[in-house]
Enzyme design. Structure first.
Site, PDB file in Angstrom:
ATOM      1  N   GLU A  26     -21.994  17.925 -19.748  1.00 29.12           N
ATOM      2  CA  GLU A  26     -21.340  16.757 -19.147  1.00 29.12           C
ATOM      3  C   GLU A  26     -22.344  15.631 -18.898  1.00 29.12           C
ATOM      4  OE1 GLU A  26     -20.807  16.107 -15.190  1.00 29.12           O
ATOM      5  OE2 GLU A  26     -21.426  18.067 -14.453  1.00 29.12           O
ATOM      6  N   LYS A 161     -20.578  23.667  -4.452  1.00 26.53           N
ATOM      7  CA  LYS A 161     -21.300  23.231  -3.252  1.00 26.53           C
ATOM      8  C   LYS A 161     -20.369  23.313  -2.062  1.00 26.53           C
ATOM      9  CE  LYS A 161     -24.578  19.823  -4.722  1.00 26.53           C
ATOM     10  NZ  LYS A 161     -24.217  19.407  -6.078  1.00 26.53           N
TER      11      LYS A 161
END
Ligand code: PSU
Ligand code: MN
Length: 305
Positions: A26, A161
């Site tokens: 990405e 996260k």
């Protein structure tokens, strides 16, 4: 599939034609996820790590109105140095960016779309988007999760996260039919740390096992993606109390400032990096490299089968 909106580099095209392993990467992580010039340096190292394992890297971005798979190094440098000035492109941004001939840094969702258009089955990243904390009132759920539910790409990440609600993220993935595979772990890793207290769906030991499960899933018709969670190597994992304090502070600040929509994730990433004085950046770089190696191994296993 040929599309007037798709560009594939000659190297990636050749590799795909010959059935050689390819790993998609990405580009939002380059322009919105890390500071310049470490972002560009890291993107180059990630490509090298994939080559060293015998696969071909294909960094994906929208360049001049084309979904571009396997962009050249000068384009990576351009995306990295322009940073936040590049449009962060998720699924909903595609139509306008492509039709206007614009550029965009692809999130995991749009990178999956580009990969699937080109015929690339494996994608490496750092962290995927997910269900944000407080989503029960904000409805802030990353389009990455929807994409995992519909597009047949195996995404290797280091878990999520804790800027996200990890429990709700797992629930959402279950609803969408996305298997969460722990690579040599029973626990969902939390990006900077190896543990989150939450279980993955299945623990698999080898890249070949992941490739086999992915192929079997694709053989069932209309199946979407797969999420592989690869814990950060022990030597680079961070102290949970330290990193979580930094994350809490960043989330609180983000709420105070009323930051919304697609700006939330880049804002939090930047704040955490600043609050932890570069320690988290080093961890981030190492976990991405680690994911690139596993993704390359999975791509190699797929190309052998
Ligand atoms: N989480 C990270 N690092 C990142 C991102 C997420 O730890 O770089 C980026 C990825 O490109 C991911 C995107 O696909 O943010 C998700 O953004 P959003 O939450 O706005 O969907
Ligand atoms: Mn969002």
């Amino acid at each position: 599939m040929t599309s007037p909106y798709l560009w594939i580099s000659p190297e990636v095209r050749e590799a795909l034609k010959a059935g050689r392993p390819v790993v998609a990467l990405e580009s939002t992580i380059i322009s919105h996820g890390m500071p310049y010039p470490r972002n560009v340096e890291t993107a180059m190292r990630v490509e090298q790590a994939i080559r060293a394992r015998g696969a071909v890297p294909a960094t994906v971005a929208i360049i001049g109105g084309k979904m571009s798979v396997g962009i050249a190094h000068e384009k990576i440098d351009y995306l990295g140095s322009k940073g936040l000035a590049v449009t962060k492109a998720s699924r909903r941004d595609l139509g306008v960016l492509l039709s206007r001939g614009m550029d965009g840094a692809t999130t995991v969702a749009t990178t999956m779309i580009g990969a699937a258009m080109a015929g690339v089955q494996v994608l490496a990243t750092g962290g995927v988007g997910g269900v944000h904390r407080g989503a029960e009132t904000t409805m802030d759920i990353s389009a990455d999760l929807e994409e995992l539910g519909r597009t047949p790409v195996c995404v290797v990440c280091a878990g999520c996260k804790s800027i996200l609600d990890l429990g709700l993220t797992l629930e959402y993935l279950e609803t969408k039919g996305v298997p969460v595979i722990g690579y040599r772990t029973e626990e969902l890793p939390a990006f900077y740390t190896r543990k989150s207290g939450l279980p993955v769906d299945y623990r698999l030991e080898e890249a070949e096992d992941i490739a086999k499960a992915f192929l079997a899933q694709q053989g069932c018709g209309g199946a979407g993606g797969m999420l592989v969670a690869n814990p950060i190597p022990k030597e680079y994992s961070m102290d949970p109390a330290y990193i979580n304090a930094g994350i809490e502070e960043a989330v609180a600040e983000c709420r105070r400032l009323g930051i919304r929509g697609k700006e939330i994730t880049p804002y939090l990433l930047d704040r955490i990096q600043k609050a932890t004085g570069g320690l988290s950046l080093e961890a981030n770089i190492q976990l991405v490299l680690n994911n690139a190696r596993l993704a390359a191994d999975v791509a190699c296993a797929l190309s052998r089968s």
